[in-house]
Design a protein around this motif. Structure first.
Motif, PDB file in Angstrom:
ATOM      1  N   ARG A   1       0.859  -1.183   0.000  1.00 44.93           N
ATOM      2  CA  ARG A   1       0.000   0.000   0.000  1.00 44.93           C
ATOM      3  C   ARG A   1       0.895   1.233   0.000  1.00 44.93           C
ATOM      4  O   ARG A   1       1.725   1.410   0.895  1.00 44.93           O
ATOM      5  CB  ARG A   1      -0.940   0.027   1.207  1.00 44.93           C
ATOM      6  N   ASN A   2       0.715   2.077  -1.003  1.00 46.98           N
ATOM      7  CA  ASN A   2       1.435   3.335  -1.102  1.00 46.98           C
ATOM      8  C   ASN A   2       0.472   4.439  -0.660  1.00 46.98           C
ATOM      9  O   ASN A   2      -0.485   4.761  -1.356  1.00 46.98           O
ATOM     10  CB  ASN A   2       1.892   3.567  -2.550  1.00 46.98           C
ATOM     11  N   VAL A   3       0.725   5.014   0.510  1.00 47.73           N
ATOM     12  CA  VAL A   3      -0.227   5.968   1.078  1.00 47.73           C
ATOM     13  C   VAL A   3      -0.130   7.350   0.432  1.00 47.73           C
ATOM     14  O   VAL A   3      -0.913   8.242   0.776  1.00 47.73           O
ATOM     15  CB  VAL A   3      -0.055   6.081   2.611  1.00 47.73           C
TER      16      VAL A   3
ATOM     17  N   PRO B   1      -7.567  11.030   3.298  1.00 48.55           N
ATOM     18  CA  PRO B   1      -7.762  12.381   3.826  1.00 48.55           C
ATOM     19  C   PRO B   1      -7.473  12.417   5.321  1.00 48.55           C
ATOM     20  O   PRO B   1      -7.382  11.378   5.976  1.00 48.55           O
ATOM     21  CB  PRO B   1      -9.245  12.649   3.541  1.00 48.55           C
ATOM     22  N   HIS B   2      -7.309  13.606   5.853  1.00 43.45           N
ATOM     23  CA  HIS B   2      -7.156  13.740   7.293  1.00 43.45           C
ATOM     24  C   HIS B   2      -8.398  13.185   7.986  1.00 43.45           C
ATOM     25  O   HIS B   2      -9.522  13.305   7.480  1.00 43.45           O
ATOM     26  CB  HIS B   2      -6.962  15.207   7.675  1.00 43.45           C
ATOM     27  N   LEU B   3      -8.177  12.584   9.139  1.00 44.70           N
ATOM     28  CA  LEU B   3      -9.282  12.001   9.889  1.00 44.70           C
ATOM     29  C   LEU B   3     -10.226  13.093  10.375  1.00 44.70           C
ATOM     30  O   LEU B   3      -9.789  14.161  10.822  1.00 44.70           O
ATOM     31  CB  LEU B   3      -8.723  11.226  11.082  1.00 44.70           C
ATOM     32  N   THR B   4     -11.512  12.826  10.295  1.00 44.88           N
ATOM     33  CA  THR B   4     -12.529  13.773  10.763  1.00 44.88           C
ATOM     34  C   THR B   4     -13.320  13.165  11.913  1.00 44.88           C
ATOM     35  O   THR B   4     -13.327  11.943  12.118  1.00 44.88           O
ATOM     36  CB  THR B   4     -13.504  14.138   9.635  1.00 44.88           C
TER      37      THR B   4
ATOM     38  N   ARG C   1     -21.464   4.089   6.896  1.00 42.80           N
ATOM     39  CA  ARG C   1     -20.953   2.820   6.379  1.00 42.80           C
ATOM     40  C   ARG C   1     -19.797   3.061   5.406  1.00 42.80           C
ATOM     41  O   ARG C   1     -18.804   2.335   5.426  1.00 42.80           O
ATOM     42  CB  ARG C   1     -22.073   2.022   5.697  1.00 42.80           C
ATOM     43  N   GLN C   2     -19.927   4.071   4.572  1.00 41.29           N
ATOM     44  CA  GLN C   2     -18.867   4.390   3.621  1.00 41.29           C
ATOM     45  C   GLN C   2     -17.613   4.884   4.355  1.00 41.29           C
ATOM     46  O   GLN C   2     -16.491   4.513   3.997  1.00 41.29           O
ATOM     47  CB  GLN C   2     -19.348   5.445   2.634  1.00 41.29           C
ATOM     48  N   LEU C   3     -17.829   5.691   5.392  1.00 41.98           N
ATOM     49  CA  LEU C   3     -16.695   6.207   6.157  1.00 41.98           C
ATOM     50  C   LEU C   3     -15.982   5.081   6.903  1.00 41.98           C
ATOM     51  O   LEU C   3     -14.747   4.996   6.902  1.00 41.98           O
ATOM     52  CB  LEU C   3     -17.170   7.276   7.148  1.00 41.98           C
ATOM     53  N   ALA C   4     -16.735   4.207   7.540  1.00 41.17           N
ATOM     54  CA  ALA C   4     -16.144   3.109   8.313  1.00 41.17           C
ATOM     55  C   ALA C   4     -15.432   2.107   7.416  1.00 41.17           C
ATOM     56  O   ALA C   4     -14.463   1.467   7.833  1.00 41.17           O
ATOM     57  CB  ALA C   4     -17.225   2.409   9.128  1.00 41.17           C
ATOM     58  N   GLN C   5     -15.883   1.998   6.180  1.00 35.28           N
ATOM     59  CA  GLN C   5     -15.290   1.029   5.259  1.00 35.28           C
ATOM     60  C   GLN C   5     -13.827   1.349   4.965  1.00 35.28           C
ATOM     61  O   GLN C   5     -13.020   0.448   4.723  1.00 35.28           O
ATOM     62  CB  GLN C   5     -16.091   0.998   3.948  1.00 35.28           C
ATOM     63  N   VAL C   6     -13.462   2.630   5.008  1.00 36.61           N
ATOM     64  CA  VAL C   6     -12.079   3.028   4.728  1.00 36.61           C
ATOM     65  C   VAL C   6     -11.140   2.393   5.748  1.00 36.61           C
ATOM     66  O   VAL C   6     -10.165   1.713   5.400  1.00 36.61           O
ATOM     67  CB  VAL C   6     -11.939   4.569   4.752  1.00 36.61           C
ATOM     68  N   SER C   7     -11.444   2.590   7.022  1.00 35.77           N
ATOM     69  CA  SER C   7     -10.609   2.016   8.079  1.00 35.77           C
ATOM     70  C   SER C   7     -10.695   0.496   8.080  1.00 35.77           C
ATOM     71  O   SER C   7      -9.687  -0.193   8.270  1.00 35.77           O
ATOM     72  CB  SER C   7     -11.052   2.560   9.440  1.00 35.77           C
TER      73      SER C   7
ATOM     74  N   SER D   1       2.775  13.127   6.547  1.00 29.28           N
ATOM     75  CA  SER D   1       1.391  13.282   7.006  1.00 29.28           C
ATOM     76  C   SER D   1       0.493  12.201   6.411  1.00 29.28           C
ATOM     77  O   SER D   1      -0.500  11.800   7.029  1.00 29.28           O
ATOM     78  CB  SER D   1       0.860  14.671   6.635  1.00 29.28           C
ATOM     79  N   GLN D   2       0.846  11.721   5.216  1.00 29.02           N
ATOM     80  CA  GLN D   2       0.056  10.650   4.602  1.00 29.02           C
ATOM     81  C   GLN D   2       0.127   9.372   5.435  1.00 29.02           C
ATOM     82  O   GLN D   2      -0.863   8.643   5.557  1.00 29.02           O
ATOM     83  CB  GLN D   2       0.543  10.370   3.178  1.00 29.02           C
TER      84      GLN D   2
END
Length: 202
Positions: free
Chosen positions: A40-42, A48-51, A70-76, A102-103
């Motif tokens: 994984r190349n971040v 994006p920055h965590l909100t 659901r879409q937001l949680a799917q990233v993590s 920062s990435q």
């Protein structure tokens, strides 16, 4: 037995980055070995920055999440599935302004999840990812390892320990901006150290 490796790269200079060169040396050393490698190349796959909204989605029961949550949680969840599956986590990390890119911090912000990768107890936080090891491949323009100026390595070790990864090795290529001779010597020594590490761990 197949060893599963997750390799995270974070150079903003792509293939021209020296931490990326260390990552490529590590991949080359794995050739011919029984390894399942996930990369994984971040920077090329930026997060994006965590909100607050995204963090709140993790703390909401999956059955009660809105479509947006659901879409937001799917990233993590996707990032966590990668680290859950690995035996060895390799971080190829440049030093930017005495810290991590920062990435890469955005990646860590999504895998350091209370109740998922660590939990709070009466004796402090306890990591939940057991049986994994880590390797830091660090590229620096100056000489920092072992000095008070190296705020990066302790930071990485603390974050990894928080989730239960305490068996962590580090290989450094330093002095990369201190003349061509010093640069080539440092890269050569780091690549040799990578080869020795792979030989002893795979």
């Amino acid at each position: 037995m197949t060893r599963r490796v997750l390799l995270i790269t974070s150079s903003i200079f792509g293939e021209g980055g020296q931490s990326r060169a260390l990552a490529e040396s590590f991949k080359a050393a794995l050739q011919g070995r029984d390894v399942e490698l996930t990369e994984r190349n971040v920077v090329e796959q930026p997060l994006p920055h965590l909100t607050g909204a995204e963090m709140a989605s993790w703390m909401t029961d999956p059955a009660e999440r809105s479509d947006e949550q659901r879409q937001l949680a799917q990233v993590s969840d996707e990032l966590l599935s990668e680290i859950d599956a690995c035996d060895l986590l390799v971080l190829a990390v440049p030093l930017y302004n005495l810290g991590i890119p920062s990435q890469l911090k955005s990646w860590f912000d999504r895998i350091l999840r209370a109740g998922r990768t660590f939990q709070y107890t009466a004796n402090g936080p306890v990591g939940l990812l057991e049986g994994k090891s880590g390797l830091i491949l660090a590229a620096r323009g100056g000489m920092y390892a072992g000095t008070e100026m190296d705020s990066q390595t302790p930071h990485l070790r603390h974050m990894l320990a928080l989730i239960g990864i305490k068996d962590v090795d580090a290989i450094y290529a330093e002095g990369l901006n201190m003349g061509d001779e010093r640069k080539q010597q440092s890269l050569t020594e780091a690549k040799q150290a990578i080869g020795h590490y792979v030989d002893s761990h795979f």
